[in-house]
Each structure stands twice: as structure tokens, then as C-alpha cells.
Write a protein that holds these residues in place. Structure first.
Motif, PDB file in Angstrom:
ATOM      1  N   GLN A  23     -18.549  -0.994 -14.305  1.00 46.63           N
ATOM      2  CA  GLN A  23     -17.684  -0.489 -15.371  1.00 46.63           C
ATOM      3  C   GLN A  23     -16.336  -0.103 -14.775  1.00 46.63           C
ATOM      4  O   GLN A  23     -16.234   0.309 -13.632  1.00 46.63           O
ATOM      5  N   ARG A  24     -15.299  -0.215 -15.582  1.00 42.70           N
ATOM      6  CA  ARG A  24     -13.919  -0.084 -15.101  1.00 42.70           C
ATOM      7  C   ARG A  24     -13.632   1.237 -14.388  1.00 42.70           C
ATOM      8  O   ARG A  24     -12.924   1.267 -13.399  1.00 42.70           O
ATOM      9  N   PHE A  25     -14.197   2.335 -14.867  1.00 38.40           N
ATOM     10  CA  PHE A  25     -13.916   3.655 -14.279  1.00 38.40           C
ATOM     11  C   PHE A  25     -14.647   3.878 -12.959  1.00 38.40           C
ATOM     12  O   PHE A  25     -14.400   4.872 -12.287  1.00 38.40           O
ATOM     13  N   HIS A  26     -15.563   2.940 -12.597  1.00 40.94           N
ATOM     14  CA  HIS A  26     -16.229   2.978 -11.290  1.00 40.94           C
ATOM     15  C   HIS A  26     -15.575   2.015 -10.300  1.00 40.94           C
ATOM     16  O   HIS A  26     -15.865   2.071  -9.103  1.00 40.94           O
ATOM     17  N   LEU A  27     -14.736   1.127 -10.807  1.00 42.72           N
ATOM     18  CA  LEU A  27     -14.196   0.047  -9.978  1.00 42.72           C
ATOM     19  C   LEU A  27     -12.720   0.190  -9.631  1.00 42.72           C
ATOM     20  O   LEU A  27     -12.252  -0.419  -8.672  1.00 42.72           O
ATOM     21  N   ASP A  28     -11.991   0.983 -10.409  1.00 43.98           N
ATOM     22  CA  ASP A  28     -10.535   1.027 -10.263  1.00 43.98           C
ATOM     23  C   ASP A  28     -10.040   2.464 -10.426  1.00 43.98           C
ATOM     24  O   ASP A  28     -10.357   3.129 -11.419  1.00 43.98           O
ATOM     25  N   GLU A  29      -9.241   2.924  -9.463  1.00 43.54           N
ATOM     26  CA  GLU A  29      -8.736   4.303  -9.491  1.00 43.54           C
ATOM     27  C   GLU A  29      -7.926   4.606 -10.760  1.00 43.54           C
ATOM     28  O   GLU A  29      -8.090   5.666 -11.362  1.00 43.54           O
ATOM     29  N   GLU A  30      -7.053   3.694 -11.135  1.00 43.91           N
ATOM     30  CA  GLU A  30      -6.201   3.920 -12.306  1.00 43.91           C
ATOM     31  C   GLU A  30      -7.031   3.987 -13.585  1.00 43.91           C
ATOM     32  O   GLU A  30      -6.802   4.845 -14.436  1.00 43.91           O
ATOM     33  N   GLU A  31      -7.998   3.089 -13.702  1.00 46.36           N
ATOM     34  CA  GLU A  31      -8.884   3.110 -14.872  1.00 46.36           C
ATOM     35  C   GLU A  31      -9.695   4.412 -14.892  1.00 46.36           C
ATOM     36  O   GLU A  31      -9.908   4.998 -15.953  1.00 46.36           O
ATOM     37  N   GLY A  32     -10.146   4.849 -13.731  1.00 43.92           N
ATOM     38  CA  GLY A  32     -10.878   6.109 -13.648  1.00 43.92           C
ATOM     39  C   GLY A  32     -10.017   7.288 -14.043  1.00 43.92           C
ATOM     40  O   GLY A  32     -10.456   8.181 -14.774  1.00 43.92           O
ATOM     41  N   LYS A  33      -8.766   7.278 -13.572  1.00 45.54           N
ATOM     42  CA  LYS A  33      -7.837   8.365 -13.888  1.00 45.54           C
ATOM     43  C   LYS A  33      -7.557   8.438 -15.389  1.00 45.54           C
ATOM     44  O   LYS A  33      -7.436   9.529 -15.951  1.00 45.54           O
ATOM     45  N   ASN A  34      -7.505   7.283 -16.033  1.00 45.00           N
ATOM     46  CA  ASN A  34      -7.211   7.233 -17.468  1.00 45.00           C
ATOM     47  C   ASN A  34      -8.452   7.388 -18.346  1.00 45.00           C
ATOM     48  O   ASN A  34      -8.341   7.370 -19.572  1.00 45.00           O
ATOM     49  N   SER A  35      -9.613   7.528 -17.736  1.00 39.86           N
ATOM     50  CA  SER A  35     -10.856   7.685 -18.499  1.00 39.86           C
ATOM     51  C   SER A  35     -11.149   9.168 -18.741  1.00 39.86           C
ATOM     52  O   SER A  35     -10.418  10.044 -18.274  1.00 39.86           O
ATOM     53  N   LEU A  36     -12.240   9.427 -19.417  1.00 41.85           N
ATOM     54  CA  LEU A  36     -12.685  10.809 -19.628  1.00 41.85           C
ATOM     55  C   LEU A  36     -12.994  11.525 -18.315  1.00 41.85           C
ATOM     56  O   LEU A  36     -12.975  12.748 -18.256  1.00 41.85           O
ATOM     57  N   PHE A  37     -13.257  10.754 -17.245  1.00 42.43           N
ATOM     58  CA  PHE A  37     -13.604  11.348 -15.958  1.00 42.43           C
ATOM     59  C   PHE A  37     -12.403  11.925 -15.224  1.00 42.43           C
ATOM     60  O   PHE A  37     -12.540  12.819 -14.407  1.00 42.43           O
ATOM     61  N   GLY A  38     -11.219  11.360 -15.445  1.00 34.00           N
ATOM     62  CA  GLY A  38     -10.023  11.857 -14.791  1.00 34.00           C
ATOM     63  C   GLY A  38      -9.861  11.423 -13.345  1.00 34.00           C
ATOM     64  O   GLY A  38      -9.031  11.959 -12.619  1.00 34.00           O
ATOM     65  N   GLY A  39     -10.646  10.463 -12.908  1.00 36.08           N
ATOM     66  CA  GLY A  39     -10.551   9.947 -11.548  1.00 36.08           C
ATOM     67  C   GLY A  39     -11.615   8.891 -11.328  1.00 36.08           C
ATOM     68  O   GLY A  39     -12.487   8.676 -12.182  1.00 36.08           O
ATOM     69  N   LEU A  40     -11.546   8.217 -10.184  1.00 40.65           N
ATOM     70  CA  LEU A  40     -12.549   7.218  -9.845  1.00 40.65           C
ATOM     71  C   LEU A  40     -13.903   7.911  -9.749  1.00 40.65           C
ATOM     72  O   LEU A  40     -14.105   8.793  -8.913  1.00 40.65           O
TER      73      LEU A  40
ATOM     74  N   ALA B  57     -14.366  10.367  -6.403  1.00 45.51           N
ATOM     75  CA  ALA B  57     -14.102   9.953  -5.019  1.00 45.51           C
ATOM     76  C   ALA B  57     -13.675  11.166  -4.202  1.00 45.51           C
ATOM     77  O   ALA B  57     -12.815  11.947  -4.624  1.00 45.51           O
ATOM     78  N   GLY B  58     -14.310  11.339  -3.061  1.00 44.65           N
ATOM     79  CA  GLY B  58     -14.035  12.475  -2.181  1.00 44.65           C
ATOM     80  C   GLY B  58     -14.989  13.632  -2.357  1.00 44.65           C
ATOM     81  O   GLY B  58     -15.037  14.526  -1.499  1.00 44.65           O
ATOM     82  N   ASP B  59     -15.761  13.658  -3.441  1.00 44.91           N
ATOM     83  CA  ASP B  59     -16.720  14.747  -3.646  1.00 44.91           C
ATOM     84  C   ASP B  59     -17.886  14.618  -2.678  1.00 44.91           C
ATOM     85  O   ASP B  59     -18.363  13.522  -2.390  1.00 44.91           O
ATOM     86  N   THR B  60     -18.351  15.773  -2.199  1.00 49.53           N
ATOM     87  CA  THR B  60     -19.567  15.845  -1.399  1.00 49.53           C
ATOM     88  C   THR B  60     -20.594  16.603  -2.217  1.00 49.53           C
ATOM     89  O   THR B  60     -20.340  17.723  -2.672  1.00 49.53           O
ATOM     90  N   VAL B  61     -21.752  15.978  -2.399  1.00 49.35           N
ATOM     91  CA  VAL B  61     -22.816  16.573  -3.207  1.00 49.35           C
ATOM     92  C   VAL B  61     -23.984  16.945  -2.290  1.00 49.35           C
ATOM     93  O   VAL B  61     -24.469  16.108  -1.534  1.00 49.35           O
ATOM     94  N   ALA B  62     -24.398  18.203  -2.369  1.00 54.21           N
ATOM     95  CA  ALA B  62     -25.551  18.702  -1.627  1.00 54.21           C
ATOM     96  C   ALA B  62     -26.739  18.755  -2.585  1.00 54.21           C
ATOM     97  O   ALA B  62     -26.607  19.248  -3.714  1.00 54.21           O
TER      98      ALA B  62
END
Length: 160
Positions: free
Chosen positions: A35-52, A105-110
Motif C-alpha cells: 500500500q502507498r503509505f508503506h512504500l513511499d515517504e511522501e504518500e505516508g506523510k500525506n496519509s492519516l499516518f503522517g509519515g512512512l 520509520a525510525g520508531d523502536t518498539v519494545a
């Protein structure tokens, strides 16, 4: 790994952490969730997620990988102490899978695993069924993932 009798409700295991890089997010998404918001930074930024954003399936896969690796580590440690290591069976399923917040992108999950229930199997003598809730928390202390899953666990009588 421990036998069914040795596991207590409320037992907690910190199973490790995983950092979701942009490269890893895109690689996983290209293969399994394109899906676009998982594949492209700009698409992720413009999605409900606000980032990749990492695919929820990527988050779950990272959790499973850490859970298995931690179990293997515990089994090696027990064997090196001369302890008998229990055999664990397959999982009869899971419930309550929740992707609570986006993992960017950049998040670390424990990830942490807590036993919430256990019972002997009515249909498989020598086995118990363990149910645990596993949660993932990002570096800001926000819960981002949770799942409740079950697994067959050998009893001591089954190992004899």
C-alpha cells in the motif's frame, strides 16, 4: 522453555525490541502489503499516518521473530544448566489483534509478553494451553500493538 506446570498467570517476559527503518518498512511492504503509505515517504506523510508507516503485519512479524528468538535463548540457557527443556506445540489461534497507533520509520518498539490464562487441554492429554497478551510500546512510551495468543505447552507428564 518451561513446562506448563512451571508457568504462572501474570508471568512477564520482555522479549526484545525492533527498530523499523524506512528501508525495512518498504522491503516488507513491497513483498507483503504494497500500500502507498508503506512504500513511499511522501504518500505516508500525506496519509492519516503522517509519515512512512510500517504495515501492521510487519509489526506482528517482528514481534513473532523476537518471541521465538527469546524462547530459543531461554531453552539454550536452561539446557546449559542441565535442565530439561519443555517442548512447545503450535498455536491454536489468536484474538484481539490491535494496531493501536502507527509505527513510523525510525520508531523502536519494545515487546512484552504476559501470561493471562492457562488450562489443561481437554482433547490432548499431556498438554496445556497457555494464553498470553503481547504488547508493543514505542520509544515515547505509547502502546502501538497488542495481541492475545494461545499455544500448546507440554506438561511434565508428557515429557516422561
Amino acid at each position: 522453555m518451561r513446562f506448563f506446570e512451571d508457568i504462572a498467570i501474570g508471568q512477564r517476559r520482555e522479549i526484545g525490541s525492533y527498530t523499523f527503518t524506512a528501508e525495512a518498512i518498504k522491503t516488507f511492504a513491497a513483498k507483503f502489503d504494497p500500500q502507498r503509505f508503506h512504500l513511499d515517504e511522501e504518500e505516508g506523510k500525506n496519509s492519516l499516518f503522517g509519515g512512512l508507516a510500517a504495515s501492521g503485519w510487519h509489526v506482528g512479524s517482528a514481534c513473532m521473530s523476537l518471541l521465538v528468538a527469546d524462547g530459543q535463548r531461554l531453552a539454550r540457557e536452561a539446557a546449559s544448566r542441565g535442565e530439561e527443556v519443555a517442548v512447545w506445540g503450535p498455536s491454536p489461534g489468536f484474538r484481539d489483534l490491535r494496531w493501536i497507533r502507527p509505527v513510523l520509520a525510525g520508531d523502536t518498539v519494545a515487546f512484552v509478553n504476559v501470561v493471562v490464562d492457562k488450562r489443561t487441554s481437554a482433547s490432548r492429554p499431556g498438554w496445556g494451553i497457555l494464553t498470553a497478551r503481547t504488547t508493543g510500546t514505542n520509544q515515547r512510551g505509547e502502546e502501538v500493538y497488542s495481541i492475545t495468543a494461545s499455544a500448546f505447552v507440554s506438561t511434565r507428564a508428557n515429557s516422561a
